[in-house]
Design a protein around this motif. Structure first.
Motif, PDB file in Angstrom:
ATOM      1  N   ASP A 183       0.754  -1.135   0.588  1.00 59.05           N
ATOM      2  CA  ASP A 183      -0.324   0.608  -0.047  1.00 59.05           C
ATOM      3  C   ASP A 183       0.883   1.813  -0.079  1.00 59.05           C
ATOM      4  O   ASP A 183       1.955   1.057   0.343  1.00 59.05           O
ATOM      5  CB  ASP A 183      -1.118   0.286   1.117  1.00 59.05           C
ATOM      6  N   PRO A 184       0.419   2.294  -0.589  1.00 58.25           N
ATOM      7  CA  PRO A 184       1.263   3.923  -0.923  1.00 58.25           C
ATOM      8  C   PRO A 184       1.461   4.224   0.643  1.00 58.25           C
ATOM      9  O   PRO A 184       0.639   4.208   1.648  1.00 58.25           O
ATOM     10  CB  PRO A 184       0.114   4.260  -1.459  1.00 58.25           C
ATOM     11  N   ASP A 185       2.788   4.519   0.778  1.00 54.78           N
ATOM     12  CA  ASP A 185       3.699   5.091   2.145  1.00 54.78           C
ATOM     13  C   ASP A 185       2.843   6.969   2.108  1.00 54.78           C
ATOM     14  O   ASP A 185       4.212   7.517   2.999  1.00 54.78           O
ATOM     15  CB  ASP A 185       4.678   4.816   2.639  1.00 54.78           C
ATOM     16  N   VAL A 186       3.102   6.807   0.584  1.00 54.39           N
ATOM     17  CA  VAL A 186       3.126   8.572   0.598  1.00 54.39           C
ATOM     18  C   VAL A 186       2.114   8.493   0.178  1.00 54.39           C
ATOM     19  O   VAL A 186       1.440   7.999  -1.586  1.00 54.39           O
ATOM     20  CB  VAL A 186       4.286   8.887  -0.061  1.00 54.39           C
ATOM     21  N   VAL A 187       0.981   9.323   0.095  1.00 51.11           N
ATOM     22  CA  VAL A 187      -0.616  10.369  -0.713  1.00 51.11           C
ATOM     23  C   VAL A 187      -0.599  11.780  -0.556  1.00 51.11           C
ATOM     24  O   VAL A 187      -1.208  11.396   0.571  1.00 51.11           O
ATOM     25  CB  VAL A 187      -1.813   9.284  -0.238  1.00 51.11           C
ATOM     26  N   ILE A 188      -0.212  12.241  -1.207  1.00 50.12           N
ATOM     27  CA  ILE A 188      -0.280  13.704  -1.294  1.00 50.12           C
ATOM     28  C   ILE A 188      -1.495  14.528  -2.357  1.00 50.12           C
ATOM     29  O   ILE A 188      -1.021  13.824  -3.369  1.00 50.12           O
ATOM     30  CB  ILE A 188       0.992  14.138  -1.172  1.00 50.12           C
ATOM     31  N   ALA A 189      -2.476  15.026  -2.050  1.00 49.00           N
ATOM     32  CA  ALA A 189      -3.472  15.784  -2.781  1.00 49.00           C
ATOM     33  C   ALA A 189      -2.626  17.006  -3.495  1.00 49.00           C
ATOM     34  O   ALA A 189      -3.082  17.450  -2.318  1.00 49.00           O
ATOM     35  CB  ALA A 189      -4.820  14.971  -2.778  1.00 49.00           C
ATOM     36  N   GLY A 190      -1.809  17.964  -4.251  1.00 51.91           N
ATOM     37  CA  GLY A 190      -1.638  18.323  -4.636  1.00 51.91           C
ATOM     38  C   GLY A 190      -2.708  19.273  -6.280  1.00 51.91           C
ATOM     39  O   GLY A 190      -3.884  18.757  -5.868  1.00 51.91           O
TER      40      GLY A 190
END
Length: 209
Positions: A183-190
């Motif tokens: 699973d992703p360890d970075v999820v950032i909505a720009g």
């Protein structure tokens, strides 16, 4: 061993460029904000003529990635279409170019670009050069080969809301699937982009120690 990550901007349908290498609006988010990614913007002409400036939501993540990246590993095609950014890569202290052809005669002899003949040799040299930094591997055919060879710790994507329908795939001609990532360890909505990072099972745990 330095941490390695496969990275690129990618469309919703999985392409890093059109078949003619045009990226269209894919990279607009890199130049639309008010947060600089580089302390020295004097080489903007080599990067499309505009300094890298992103919106606040992306700034910390991208700046951190670029600051940690000591070495970039790219294929010869990317080198040729950018002319190696005239010897000034957007990030990294060194660039390793995987190519069966040598550095062009007379091309920026002072630039920290190193030419090697295989993906294995390229990542091995990057490990020697990286020190305490990280290694960014450009996606596409060369990056897909690195993934097949088990040389990638993380897959990092800057996902943009664009659909091409056809083009050059993020993973190139990768055929060693299915490959299940964590699973992703970075999820950032720009703004205009979604930053994702997926650990490669087995590799990422070892990189974290």
């Amino acid at each position: 061993m330095a941490t390695t990550y496969l990275h690129n901007v990618v469309t919703l349908d999985g392409f890093i460029a059109k078949e003619d290498d045009d990226v269209g609006a894919m990279h607009d988010w890199y130049f639309s904000g008010d947060h600089s990614l580089q302390d020295d913007e004097s080489h903007a002409d080599a990067h499309g003529g505009v300094p890298f400036r992103v919106f606040a939501a992306s700034a910390e993540y991208v700046r951190g990635m670029w600051d940690r990246q000591a070495v970039g590993v790219i294929g010869r095609h990317l080198f040729d279409i950018t002319n190696g950014w005239e010897g000034h890569a957007p990030a990294s202290d060194h660039v390793v170019v995987v190519s069966h052809r040598p550095k062009p005669d007379g091309w920026h002899s002072e630039a920290p670009f190193h030419f090697v003949g295989s993906v294995q040799d390229g990542v091995a040299l990057a490990q020697e050069l990286a020190g305490e930094g990280e290694i960014g591997i450009a996606s596409g055919n060369m990056g897909g080969q690195a993934l097949e060879l088990g040389l990638v710790d993380y897959v990092a994507m800057d996902l943009v809301p664009v659909i091409f329908g056809r083009g050059k795939p993020f993973f190139g001609s990768f055929s060693d699937g299915p490959l299940l990532l964590e699973d992703p360890d970075v999820v950032i909505a720009g703004e205009g982009v979604l930053h994702l990072r997926y650990p490669v099972r087995g590799r990422a745990q070892a990189a974290r120690g």
